[in-house]
Design an enzyme around this catalytic site. Structure first.
Site, PDB file in Angstrom:
ATOM      1  N   ARG A 199      -0.393  -9.110  13.614  1.00  0.00           N
ATOM      2  CA  ARG A 199      -0.805  -8.186  12.381  1.00  0.00           C
ATOM      3  C   ARG A 199      -1.779  -8.729  11.317  1.00  0.00           C
ATOM      4  NH1 ARG A 199       4.371  -5.474  10.365  1.00  0.00           N
ATOM      5  NH2 ARG A 199       3.082  -4.231   9.167  1.00  0.00           N
ATOM      6  N   ARG A 223      11.834  -5.849   4.848  1.00  0.00           N
ATOM      7  CA  ARG A 223      11.773  -4.336   4.615  1.00  0.00           C
ATOM      8  C   ARG A 223      12.629  -3.774   5.728  1.00  0.00           C
ATOM      9  NH1 ARG A 223       6.003  -1.698   5.396  1.00  0.00           N
ATOM     10  NH2 ARG A 223       5.871  -2.970   7.369  1.00  0.00           N
ATOM     11  N   LYS A 260       0.819  -1.133   0.006  1.00  0.00           N
ATOM     12  CA  LYS A 260       0.201   0.039   0.022  1.00  0.00           C
ATOM     13  C   LYS A 260       0.892   1.266   0.106  1.00  0.00           C
ATOM     14  CE  LYS A 260      -2.117  -1.224   3.931  1.00  0.00           C
ATOM     15  NZ  LYS A 260      -1.292  -2.406   4.204  1.00  0.00           N
ATOM     16  N   ARG A 294      11.314  -2.206  11.387  1.00  0.00           N
ATOM     17  CA  ARG A 294      10.456  -1.956  12.123  1.00  0.00           C
ATOM     18  C   ARG A 294      10.211  -2.823  13.557  1.00  0.00           C
ATOM     19  NH1 ARG A 294       5.576   0.095   8.333  1.00  0.00           N
ATOM     20  NH2 ARG A 294       4.183  -1.281   9.867  1.00  0.00           N
ATOM     21  N   ARG A 315      -9.484   1.004   8.730  1.00  0.00           N
ATOM     22  CA  ARG A 315      -9.053  -0.184   8.929  1.00  0.00           C
ATOM     23  C   ARG A 315     -10.086  -1.099   9.727  1.00  0.00           C
ATOM     24  NH1 ARG A 315      -3.021   0.436   8.660  1.00  0.00           N
ATOM     25  NH2 ARG A 315      -2.142  -1.466   9.151  1.00  0.00           N
TER      26      ARG A 315
END
Ligand code: AP5
Length: 228
Positions: A184, A140, A31, A173, A106
């Protein structure tokens, strides 16, 4: 190709471009990556609630102190907090030409609040299977200063472990650790996936395959967004 139409509105290959866009998709669907590309292409701002919340955590604001515990556990920050920051962003002059929402809404409660705040032209779900998500999030690396997102294999920084935009050391992160990724994904399935039905019923939902090269995904995104 991007040109200005007769009204000055941006068009893609001669077709009018939508102005108020919501990107949906599980964690790591891309996203943020696609929203940044769209924001440049259509010259409209991207509002990413995750980035806004991380900035608040980094600054130690009251919002950041409230949000941090939820984020580190892979849980959603309470609706009233994220609705307030999104409403403030969407009421700014910058959002008048249009906007891209990345990470909001969300929950059904957030989607109902968005209905009261702004009109939405298009909602696109970026569909990616779980196995791809885990590889994307594990690899990431994010810049804690300017927010640029990299991937150790798919999109490495030209400066190695440093951000190639601002030179800051890249980080993994807190919520990209394996155990938090699992939570998540559960949170997404329980609370966010029902939005697909919500927007399907409003005839706003489009879906694209989010696998493959990020430029290929961007072409698919433009194809479903332009009004023909
Ligand atoms: P947020 O930051 O929004 O996290 P997320 O939705 O889990 O999304 P991600 O940022 O992880 O992934 P993405 O889909 O943007 O993918 P990206 O482009 O980075 O939210 C974090 C937390 O904040 C939440 O858990 C929650 O606690 C809180 N929060 C935020 N919004 C909230 C809300 N509205 N309500 C309540 N709480 C909220 O890509 C991922 C990686 O893959 C990158 O490394 C990228 O380079 C790579 N990649 C992308 N596309 C491709 C491709 N096509 N091929 C190969 N690699 C790719």
């Amino acid at each position: 190709m991007k040109v200005a139409g007769p009204s000055g509105r941006k068009t893609v290959d001669g077709h009018p471009a939508p102005r108020r866009i919501v990107l949906l998709g599980p964690p790591g669907a891309g996203k943020g990556t696609q929203a940044q590309l769209l924001s440049s292409k259509f010259a409209i701002p991207r509002y990413a609630t995750g980035d806004m919340l991380r900035a608040a955590v980094a600054k130690g604001t009251e919002l950041g102190l409230k949000a941090r515990g939820f984020m580190d556990k892979g849980l959603l920050v309470p609706d009233d907090l994220v609705i307030a920051i999104t409403a403030e962003a969407l009421r700014s002059d910058d959002a008048v030409p249009g906007f891209i929402l990345d990470g909001f809404p969300r929950s059904i409660g957030q989607a109902e609040a968005l209905d009261r705040i702004a009109r939405v032209d298009s909602v696109v779900n970026i569909a990616v299977p779980g196995s791809v998500i885990k590889a994307r999030l594990g690899g990431r690396r994010s810049c804690p200063k300017c927010g640029t997102v990299f991937h150790v294999e798919n999109k490495p920084s030209a400066k190695g472990d440093l951000c190639d935009q601002c030179g800051t050391a890249l980080v993994l992160r807190n919520d990209d650790k394996a155990e938090v990724i699992e939570q998540r994904l559960r949170t997404y399935m329980e609370t966010t996936a029902p939005l697909l039905d919500f927007y399907q019923k409003r005839k706003l939902l489009k879906e694209i395959d989010g696998t493959g090269d990020l430029n290929e995904v961007f072409v698919r995104l433009l194809q479903v967004l332009v009004v023909r």
